[in-house]
Motif scaffolding. Structure first.
Motif, PDB file in Angstrom:
ATOM      1  N   ASP A   1      -5.414   1.822  -1.617  1.00 52.79           N
ATOM      2  CA  ASP A   1      -5.960   2.281  -0.349  1.00 52.79           C
ATOM      3  C   ASP A   1      -7.273   1.556  -0.057  1.00 52.79           C
TER       4      ASP A   1
ATOM      5  N   GLN B   1      -6.300  -3.623   5.082  1.00 49.79           N
ATOM      6  CA  GLN B   1      -4.842  -3.545   5.013  1.00 49.79           C
ATOM      7  C   GLN B   1      -4.278  -4.305   6.212  1.00 49.79           C
TER       8      GLN B   1
ATOM      9  N   THR C   1       0.393   2.559  -6.062  1.00 48.07           N
ATOM     10  CA  THR C   1      -0.779   3.438  -6.061  1.00 48.07           C
ATOM     11  C   THR C   1      -2.068   2.632  -6.161  1.00 48.07           C
TER      12      THR C   1
ATOM     13  N   ALA D   1       0.826  -1.214   0.000  1.00 53.40           N
ATOM     14  CA  ALA D   1       0.000   0.000   0.000  1.00 53.40           C
ATOM     15  C   ALA D   1       0.856   1.258   0.000  1.00 53.40           C
ATOM     16  N   ASN D   2       2.034   1.182   0.644  1.00 51.25           N
ATOM     17  CA  ASN D   2       2.904   2.356   0.730  1.00 51.25           C
ATOM     18  C   ASN D   2       3.708   2.603  -0.546  1.00 51.25           C
TER      19      ASN D   2
ATOM     20  N   SER E   1     -10.760   1.555  -2.197  1.00 52.58           N
ATOM     21  CA  SER E   1     -10.573   1.783  -3.627  1.00 52.58           C
ATOM     22  C   SER E   1     -10.838   0.502  -4.413  1.00 52.58           C
TER      23      SER E   1
END
Length: 395
Positions: free
Chosen positions: A166, A183, A163, A159-160, A169
């Protein structure tokens, strides 16, 4: 004792004169510091990658692949073979049955946050027991995916660094749209670079039929491995390669670790040659500037060995200063820096952090000392061999 006193006396004299040779000494320090900086920074890449993979390693968790395979992408099991593996003695169980997860693995395109370029994001299909085989698994936001639906949970590192992942999404992979519903973290292990979904859903989405690639299981104890492995390797119905999770990830990290360490070592050696020449120039200049002092000391009874030792001590002191500075800059600039690279065993992105460990710092400083010794030894011998009369004339 007399020899030791002479070494201390000449060394003290040399060190007191260092401010007079600040520019030349600074060149030596900066040169060696740069070598150590590059060496430690490069080795921290392989160390960080290795630690990320091995953090997932447990002696109680087994990874079963087909035959002699060591990579998931080339392994394959049918549903019947999976059931044989799950029934082997040695696996832990609960009310739902054996704690084992038949899994699928593929890579999907997802842009990187930093550059926007496509990256191979690892998409893994797991069974409900899959989270039980990851002892550090923790859902940190959102919820678990619902079996049977096109829902995924995303590792923190994925996730970091990528793109569109999140919570809440939606992403489109292949012909299907997937919703990110949670997550998770897994103690900093390689699992945090992955995206997880229901194995049955992944089978249908990528037309895998009823096949799986690996089976992960939780043993009752590490000692149960022998019984579990003996049962499966002698069963003619399955052809398996049974590895502990630690062994599996050690093999996964071996190639990249070797490549980076080899490249770092070669680069450090090449830069080290330049640093040694810089140190030689510095120490030859220092010896030439003090030729009269050295000749005077020799004339009043100081031996050649104390002179050699004093010059080498000065060179190694400058090298230590450079080594410490280079290691300190490497630690401050790179330790904990997160990035991602391609795992050549799975051809997917793995996120990891640079790891500047005490052992790497020690390696860098030891290399600096070696460079200092090489750079100071020949000028030291030259100074000791110089005729006393010639030195006094220069004065």
């Amino acid at each position: 004792m007399r020899l030791f006193i002479q070494i201390l006396a000449i060394s003290a004299m040399n060190l007191r004169a260092l401010p007079q040779r600040f520019a030349a000494s600074a060149v030596c320090v900066i040169g060696i510091g740069g070598v150590v900086l590059i060496l430690v920074a490069l080795l921290s890449i392989s160390e960080g990658f290795r630690r990320t993979l091995e953090l997932a390693g447990s002696e109680r968790v087994v990874v079963i692949l087909r035959g002699n395979d060591t990579a998931e992408m080339s392994s394959s099991f049918t549903q019947d073979q999976v059931q044989i593996i799950k029934q082997a003695p040695g696996l832990a169980s609960d009310a739902a049955g054996p704690i084992a997860s038949a899994e699928l693995f593929t890579a999907v395109d997802q842009p990187k946050r930093t550059t926007g370029t496509p990256a191979n994001a690892p998409l893994r299909g797991i069974e409900p027991a899959g989270v039980r085989t990851r002892s550090h698994f923790k859902l940190i936001s959102g919820r678990m995916f619902t079996p049977g639906l096109n829902e995924v949970i995303v590792g923190r590192a994925a996730a970091n660094t990528l793109t569109g992942l999140d919570v809440g999404s939606s992403v489109r992979w292949g012909n299907d749209t997937w919703r990110v519903v949670g997550q998770f973290s897994d103690g900093g292990s390689v699992s945090e670079s992955e995206v997880w979904t229901d194995a049955r859903v992944l089978q249908n989405a990528y037309r895998r039929g009823d096949t799986f690639q690996t089976v992960r299981g939780l043993l009752t104890s590490p000692s149960a491995l022998k019984t579990f492995k003996a049962q499966l390797t002698t069963d003619p119905r399955v052809d398996v390669n049974v590895l502990t999770e630690r062994q599996f990830y050690a093999e996964q990290s071996a190639l990249l670790t070797a490549v980076v360490r080899g490249a770092g070592t070669v680069l450090a050696l090449l830069m080290g040659i330049g640093a040694v020449f810089g140190a030689l120039n510095t120490m030859y200049s220092a010896v030439a500037a003090r030729s009269a002092e050295i000749a005077t000391l020799r004339a009043i009874g100081f031996g050649a060995l104390p002179v050699i030792c004093s010059v080498v001590i000065e060179a190694m002191l400058l090298a230590v200063i450079g080594g410490v500075l280079g290691a300190a800059v490497a630690y401050l600039a790179f330790n904990g820096f997160q990035t991602s690279t391609l795992n050549y065993s799975s051809f997917s992105q793995v996120s990891f952090v640079f790891s500047v460990t005490p052992a790497l710092i020690g390696t860098g400083i030891a290399y600096a000392l070696l460079l200092g010794l090489a750079g100071g030894l020949f000028p030291a011998i030259h100074s000791a061999r110089q005729p006393i009369i010639a030195g006094l004339r220069e004065g």
